[in-house]
Write a protein that holds these residues in place. Structure first.
Motif, PDB file in Angstrom:
ATOM      1  N   LEU A 173     -46.862  11.583  31.427  1.00 30.92           N
ATOM      2  CA  LEU A 173     -46.720  10.902  30.126  1.00 30.92           C
ATOM      3  C   LEU A 173     -45.450  10.496  29.977  1.00 30.92           C
ATOM      4  N   THR A 174     -44.362  11.305  30.194  1.00 29.01           N
ATOM      5  CA  THR A 174     -43.256  11.393  30.030  1.00 29.01           C
ATOM      6  C   THR A 174     -42.305  10.382  30.954  1.00 29.01           C
ATOM      7  N   GLU A 175     -42.491  10.946  32.346  1.00 29.20           N
ATOM      8  CA  GLU A 175     -41.576  10.340  33.336  1.00 29.20           C
ATOM      9  C   GLU A 175     -42.236   8.899  33.750  1.00 29.20           C
ATOM     10  N   HIS A 176     -43.624   8.912  34.036  1.00 30.89           N
ATOM     11  CA  HIS A 176     -44.184   7.603  34.464  1.00 30.89           C
ATOM     12  C   HIS A 176     -44.428   6.473  33.362  1.00 30.89           C
ATOM     13  N   LEU A 177     -45.266   7.117  32.327  1.00 30.58           N
ATOM     14  CA  LEU A 177     -45.728   6.063  31.194  1.00 30.58           C
ATOM     15  C   LEU A 177     -44.605   5.654  30.635  1.00 30.58           C
ATOM     16  N   TYR A 178     -44.006   6.517  29.796  1.00 30.84           N
ATOM     17  CA  TYR A 178     -43.166   6.126  28.996  1.00 30.84           C
ATOM     18  C   TYR A 178     -41.618   6.063  29.539  1.00 30.84           C
ATOM     19  N   GLY A 179     -41.264   6.677  30.614  1.00 32.31           N
ATOM     20  CA  GLY A 179     -40.289   6.584  31.018  1.00 32.31           C
ATOM     21  C   GLY A 179     -40.017   5.430  32.166  1.00 32.31           C
ATOM     22  N   ARG A 180     -40.826   5.783  33.044  1.00 30.45           N
ATOM     23  CA  ARG A 180     -40.557   4.450  34.246  1.00 30.45           C
ATOM     24  C   ARG A 180     -41.213   3.232  33.937  1.00 30.45           C
ATOM     25  N   VAL A 181     -42.157   2.972  33.115  1.00 33.07           N
ATOM     26  CA  VAL A 181     -43.018   1.832  32.841  1.00 33.07           C
ATOM     27  C   VAL A 181     -42.444   1.260  31.571  1.00 33.07           C
ATOM     28  N   LEU A 182     -42.683   1.771  30.517  1.00 35.63           N
ATOM     29  CA  LEU A 182     -42.588   1.387  29.143  1.00 35.63           C
ATOM     30  C   LEU A 182     -41.186   1.215  28.582  1.00 35.63           C
TER      31      LEU A 182
END
Length: 262
Positions: A173-182
């Motif tokens: 959630l934190t690193e990929h979804l909201y960090g890396r992408v969004l």
């Protein structure tokens, strides 16, 4: 050379079929525009006139919400329609919101939509705008910041609950979804949330829809823009989905109340 009537009829039929195919191909090429290197004006997208929108919600921004949701819904014909009406200067943003759909609707449909877009045509300089520098520390910090912006004080509790559900879910959630992408910079927070609303409004996800109704307002969308996106649901997902989304919106936030009210 004499051709028997039956043979002549067959050849005539083949010729007529080839003519129809040629005309169909010509019309398809004209409709797609990009096949001949031409783009259609954003203002001419046929869906823009179907739902009322505030002046602050620009045509090219609304097309991004159409594109994100059509990619998520797996409707490649509509993806094509959206792409040829998207200004070339916004193509990188278009690819970004389709990538965003992967987080909310799955990998296969995102892959199919991106493949269709590249079949139609993408400007040569777009790939440079999509490059990233791998930085896990930055992704985690950006993710925490964006989560707080969207969910407010509830973000810390949400992350803790995600850890309980699965030890890796909070990191995803934190690193990929909201960090890396969004948190990628090409598309701002307001448009990210409006595209998210467009994607989830048709999937019968009332809890998530409530969260992102609030989130969109928190990051700068107007109530009128949010109402517009929900009213667009039927164009992408159908009348039943529209009814569900409008019910969630209007029951939780009747006219005159803030979308952030509990």
């Amino acid at each position: 050379l004499r051709i028997r009537p039956k043979g002549a009829k067959m050849i005539g039929g083949v010729c007529r079929q080839l003519t129809r195919l040629a005309v169909s191909a010509s019309k398809s090429q004209h409709a797609r525009g990009m096949a001949t290197g031409k783009f259609l004006p954003a203002k001419d997208h046929p869906w823009l006139s179907k739902v009322e929108a505030p002046a602050s919600f620009k045509p090219e921004e609304r097309i991004l919400t159409f594109l994100a949701a059509n990619a998520a819904a797996g409707n490649l014909k509509n993806v094509e329609q959206d792409w040829i009406h998207l200004p070339p200067s916004d193509q990188a943003k278009g690819l970004e919101v389709v990538l965003q759909a992967q987080l909310l609707a799955g990998f296969p449909r995102t892959l199919n939509a991106l493949t269709k877009i590249h079949e139609i045509g993408v400007s040569a300089d777009v790939s440079k705008q999509l490059e990233e520098k791998r930085d896990l520390f930055k992704w985690r910090n950006d993710g925490r910041e964006l989560l707080h912006a969207v969910y407010g004080e509830a973000s810390d509790k949400m992350r803790a609950n995600f850890k309980k559900i699965h030890p890796l879910l909070e990191s995803v959630l934190t690193e990929h979804l909201y960090g890396r992408v969004l948190s990628r910079p090409l598309v701002g927070r307001r448009m990210r949330e409006l595209c998210t609303l467009s994607i989830i409004s048709g999937q019968n996800l009332p809890i998530q829809l409530v969260s992102h109704l609030r989130g969109a307002i928190r990051v700068g969308a107007s109530r009128e823009e949010v109402v517009c996106v929900i009213n667009q649901t039927g164009l992408i997902w159908g009348p039943a989905a529209l009814s569900q989304a409008v019910n969630v919106r209007d029951v939780r936030w009747p006219a005159g109340h803030s979308f952030q009210d509990n």
